[in-house]
Design a protein around this motif. Structure first.
Motif, PDB file in Angstrom:
ATOM      1  N   LYS A 283      -8.537   4.924 -10.475  1.00 14.62           N
ATOM      2  CA  LYS A 283      -9.320   4.107  -9.543  1.00 14.62           C
ATOM      3  C   LYS A 283     -10.765   4.593  -9.556  1.00 14.62           C
ATOM      4  CE  LYS A 283      -6.171   1.851  -6.914  1.00 14.62           C
ATOM      5  NZ  LYS A 283      -6.416   1.705  -5.487  1.00 14.62           N
TER       6      LYS A 283
ATOM      7  N   HIS B  12      -9.469  -2.204  -1.716  1.00 10.84           N
ATOM      8  CA  HIS B  12      -9.826  -0.931  -1.084  1.00 10.84           C
ATOM      9  C   HIS B  12     -11.300  -0.749  -0.764  1.00 10.84           C
ATOM     10  CE1 HIS B  12      -5.674  -0.134  -2.233  1.00 10.84           C
ATOM     11  NE2 HIS B  12      -5.695   0.661  -1.183  1.00 10.84           N
TER      12      HIS B  12
ATOM     13  N   GLU C 298      -2.828  -5.389  -2.969  1.00  8.59           N
ATOM     14  CA  GLU C 298      -1.802  -4.963  -2.013  1.00  8.59           C
ATOM     15  C   GLU C 298      -1.249  -6.216  -1.354  1.00  8.59           C
ATOM     16  OE1 GLU C 298      -3.079  -0.393  -1.173  1.00  8.59           O
ATOM     17  OE2 GLU C 298      -3.701  -1.845   0.336  1.00  8.59           O
TER      18      GLU C 298
ATOM     19  N   TRP D 239      -1.036   6.034 -11.694  1.00  7.48           N
ATOM     20  CA  TRP D 239      -2.490   6.034 -11.572  1.00  7.48           C
ATOM     21  C   TRP D 239      -2.982   7.212 -10.741  1.00  7.48           C
ATOM     22  CZ3 TRP D 239      -0.061   2.255  -8.367  1.00  7.48           C
ATOM     23  CH2 TRP D 239      -0.411   2.284  -7.022  1.00  7.48           C
TER      24      TRP D 239
ATOM     25  N   ASP E 267      -9.471  -4.060  -8.346  1.00 11.09           N
ATOM     26  CA  ASP E 267      -8.769  -3.886  -7.072  1.00 11.09           C
ATOM     27  C   ASP E 267      -9.720  -4.398  -5.987  1.00 11.09           C
ATOM     28  OD1 ASP E 267      -8.040  -2.932  -4.561  1.00 11.09           O
ATOM     29  OD2 ASP E 267      -7.673  -0.883  -5.195  1.00 11.09           O
TER      30      ASP E 267
ATOM     31  N   LYS F  66       0.666   8.931   0.242  1.00 12.94           N
ATOM     32  CA  LYS F  66      -0.688   8.417   0.482  1.00 12.94           C
ATOM     33  C   LYS F  66      -1.718   9.530   0.619  1.00 12.94           C
ATOM     34  CE  LYS F  66      -1.427   4.884   0.541  1.00 12.94           C
ATOM     35  NZ  LYS F  66      -1.575   4.108  -0.717  1.00 12.94           N
ATOM     36  N   PRO F  67      -2.879   9.349  -0.021  1.00 10.79           N
ATOM     37  CA  PRO F  67      -4.003  10.236   0.258  1.00 10.79           C
ATOM     38  C   PRO F  67      -4.589   9.826   1.609  1.00 10.79           C
ATOM     39  CG  PRO F  67      -4.693   8.484  -1.227  1.00 10.79           C
ATOM     40  CD  PRO F  67      -3.227   8.264  -0.946  1.00 10.79           C
TER      41      PRO F  67
ATOM     42  N   ARG G  37       3.452  -2.360  -7.675  1.00  8.39           N
ATOM     43  CA  ARG G  37       3.223  -1.110  -6.941  1.00  8.39           C
ATOM     44  C   ARG G  37       4.538  -0.930  -6.218  1.00  8.39           C
ATOM     45  NH1 ARG G  37      -2.437   0.187  -4.572  1.00  8.39           N
ATOM     46  NH2 ARG G  37      -1.234   1.206  -2.969  1.00  8.39           N
TER      47      ARG G  37
ATOM     48  N   CYS H 169       0.871  -1.176   0.000  1.00  8.07           N
ATOM     49  CA  CYS H 169       0.000   0.000   0.000  1.00  8.07           C
ATOM     50  C   CYS H 169       0.907   1.224   0.000  1.00  8.07           C
ATOM     51  CB  CYS H 169      -0.896   0.004   1.229  1.00  8.07           C
ATOM     52  SG  CYS H 169      -1.946   1.462   1.275  1.00  8.07           S
TER      53      CYS H 169
ATOM     54  N   GLU I 261       0.867   5.608  -7.392  1.00  9.45           N
ATOM     55  CA  GLU I 261      -0.140   6.665  -7.506  1.00  9.45           C
ATOM     56  C   GLU I 261       0.576   8.002  -7.704  1.00  9.45           C
ATOM     57  OE1 GLU I 261      -3.076   6.956  -4.379  1.00  9.45           O
ATOM     58  OE2 GLU I 261      -3.795   8.893  -5.141  1.00  9.45           O
TER      59      GLU I 261
ATOM     60  N   GLY J 141      -5.774   8.281  -7.944  1.00 13.89           N
ATOM     61  CA  GLY J 141      -6.542   7.598  -6.898  1.00 13.89           C
ATOM     62  C   GLY J 141      -7.997   8.038  -6.869  1.00 13.89           C
ATOM     63  N   GLU J 142      -8.753   7.305  -6.098  1.00 14.16           N
ATOM     64  CA  GLU J 142     -10.191   7.575  -5.934  1.00 14.16           C
ATOM     65  C   GLU J 142     -10.454   8.986  -5.394  1.00 14.16           C
ATOM     66  OE1 GLU J 142     -12.982   6.331  -6.615  1.00 14.16           O
ATOM     67  OE2 GLU J 142     -14.419   6.647  -4.993  1.00 14.16           O
ATOM     68  N   ARG J 143      -9.520   9.481  -4.563  1.00 11.72           N
ATOM     69  CA  ARG J 143      -9.760  10.793  -3.941  1.00 11.72           C
ATOM     70  C   ARG J 143      -9.249  11.964  -4.763  1.00 11.72           C
ATOM     71  NH1 ARG J 143      -8.273   7.141  -0.488  1.00 11.72           N
ATOM     72  NH2 ARG J 143      -9.357   6.734   1.483  1.00 11.72           N
TER      73      ARG J 143
HETATM   74  C1  PEP Z   1      -4.345   2.796  -2.712  1.00 12.21           C
HETATM   75  O1  PEP Z   1      -4.276   2.221  -3.809  1.00 12.21           O
HETATM   76  O2  PEP Z   1      -3.571   2.572  -1.770  1.00 12.21           O
HETATM   77  C2  PEP Z   1      -5.456   3.754  -2.500  1.00 12.21           C
HETATM   78  C3  PEP Z   1      -5.369   4.737  -1.626  1.00 12.21           C
HETATM   79  O3  PEP Z   1      -6.514   3.467  -3.268  1.00 12.21           O
HETATM   80  P1  PEP Z   1      -7.836   4.293  -3.611  1.00 12.21           P
HETATM   81  O4  PEP Z   1      -7.379   5.546  -4.311  1.00 12.21           O
HETATM   82  O5  PEP Z   1      -8.566   3.366  -4.533  1.00 12.21           O
HETATM   83  O6  PEP Z   1      -8.557   4.543  -2.328  1.00 12.21           O
END
Ligand code: PEP
Ligand code: CO
Length: 453
Positions: free
Chosen positions: A290, A353, A395, A264, A350, A117-118, A110, A71, A235, A266-268
């Motif tokens: 994502k 998550h 992960e 990539w 995935d 990290k978000p 990865r 992760c 990411e 991310g979702e956020r």
């Molecule tokens: C991740 O891949 O660790 C992650 C934070 O994923 P997501 O953006 O899908 O929440």
């Protein structure tokens, strides 16, 4: 000195950029970015193009993607043994998947750049003390002290050097004979012999054995016996870092993010009018996005327009992370509408998550059975629609950690504290990863068979 404004891809500046650290010293940041802008590339444009070609095969249904790793990587874990064990696990999974799917497996880690990290909350509170959240080793330290949690731009340079060192190990292990398919198969046989659920996989392992014996009898020496293609990904979260590492390819005049082969969003951070989508739209690397369960088909179609306006297979992959309980409801509409639009994206699952929960002990964890169930749902949806389940994004680690529950060796909620080492989300350990690979291999093998067969 190159000023920040002159470093290559900058069109994202001025747009809202979610999840960026607040650096305390802009000048120090500027100096670091100048150094990075002058640093050698970590990957080459031609390699990114090669991966795009491979992902085009995935989008067309002629290959399968295996993408996996931590992760969050950490600077402390840049060691030959740790990287080797991760590569080993991924190669073992890929061998099984290749045999069962009868198509090439595109291997992407990865790895070598997954250092930021978000976070769902900008701060963390412990015993009445509130400090900035940990945002990955590229930004601050996991240590819960005011100094540790203050973002330090020098860490961006450490990210670059840690990525370079990791890639060097990856390249050595994937080309230096270590990745020999026959050796990988021997490791898988060890797994089958030692795993509590190993006998379930004996048939598949025996079949692979026979296939290899056949090749040997023919004196065939495919190049996979000596080396294997392996790509890096992370990411693209910290846009200062990513844009400082963009370079113009002298052959084509196009820009590449040379921090990784694939990046990539991310979702956020996938807002259509946001900085991350703008940045990714300007570089030629293969891009993934994502998509969580709340995504609308219109949003996905707008992402295709922004990131893959030419509808070029291999350019864009959608990594769906819906959760086992939602994948069967949400994914069909999405896949149907995107496919109907003429877009040729690669669909990747995935299963991690959307399936995270907090154990009574306070550990963030995931159930192996939920992970597997989401992959099953993903295959079911694609089978029903006649579209291609393009791959999985997981992960994992090569070590025997206790972060996810269940799996062949049956880790229980009470066991989590034994060896919980992730700096962020829980990873499948070596056995759980191989277990998953064998189960996905069986799903792939039977994917064309009608239900119940
Ligand atoms: C991740 O891949 O660790 C992650 C934070 O994923 P997501 O953006 O899908 O929440
Ligand atoms: Co994660």
């Amino acid at each position: 000195m190159i000023s920040r404004q002159n470093t290559p891809v900058q069109s994202w500046r001025g747009l809202p950029a979610a999840q960026q650290p607040t650096w305390p010293d802009e000048h120090a940041l500027g100096t670091v970015l100048c150094d990075l802008a002058a640093a050698p590339p970590l990957v080459f444009a031609g390699e990114c193009d090669q991966l795009r070609t491979r992902l085009a095969s995935v989008a067309r249904g002629e290959a399968f993607l295996l993408q996996g790793g931590d992760c969050a990587e950490s600077f402390d874990a840049v060691s030959a043994d740790q990287v080797r064990d991760k590569i080993k696990t991924l190669l073992q999974m890929a061998a099984v998947l290749t045999y069962a799917s009868s198509v090439p497996v595109v291997k992407v880690g990865r790895i070598a750049g997954q250092y930021s990290k978000p976070r769902s909350q900008p701060t963390e509170r412990r015993d009445g003390i509130e400090l900035p959240a940990y945002r990955g080793d590229a930004v601050n330290s996991l240590e819960f002290t005011p100094e540790g949690r203050t973002p330090d731009p020098e860490r961006l340079k450490r990210m670059y050097h840690a990525s370079a060192a990791t890639l060097n190990i990856v390249r050595a292990f994937t080309t230096g004979g270590y990745a020999d398919l026959r050796q990988v198969h021997d490791w898988n046989q060890d797994f089958v012999a030692s795993s509590p659920v190993g006998e379930r996989y004996e048939r598949l392992a025996r079949e692979i054995d026979k296939a290899l014996a056949f090749l040997k009898a023919c004196a065939a020496e495919p190049s996979e016996f000596r080396s294997t293609e392996f790509f890096s990904s992370h990411e693209a979260l910290l846009l200062d870092y990513e844009s400082a590492l963009t370079r113009k390819d002298s052959r084509t005049g196009q820009w590449y993010d040379v921090s990784a082969h694939l990046i990539w969003i991310g979702e956020r951070t996938r807002q259509l009018d946001g900085a991350h989508v703008e940045f990714a739209s300007r570089v030629r690397n293969p891009i993934a996005v994502k998509l969580g369960s709340a995504v609308g088909a219109d949003e996905a179609l707008a992402l295709v327009d922004r990131l893959d306006p030419d509808r070029e297979p291999g350019r864009l992959s959608f990594i769906t992370r819906m959760g086992a309980d939602k994948v069967r409801d949400v994914l069909p509409g999405l896949v149907e509408k995107v496919t109907a639009s003429g877009a040729q994206v690669a669909w990747i699952c995935d299963p991690m998550h959307g399936n995270t929960f907090t154990a009574p002990s306070g550990h963030k964890t995931r159930r192996f059975d939920d992970v597997l169930d989401e992959v099953k749902g993903f295959f079911e949806v694609h089978r029903e629609l006649g579209t291609h389940p393009g791959g999985i994004h997981v992960e994992l680690t090569g070590e025997d950690v206790t972060e996810c529950v269940g799996g062949g060796a049956e880790i229980r909620l009470d066991d989590l504290a034994q060896r919980y080492e992730s700096a962020c989300d829980p990873r499948l350990n070596r056995y759980q990863s191989l277990d998953l690979a064998f189960q996905v291999a069986e799903l792939y093998h039977h994917r064309r068979a009608p239900q119940g067969e």
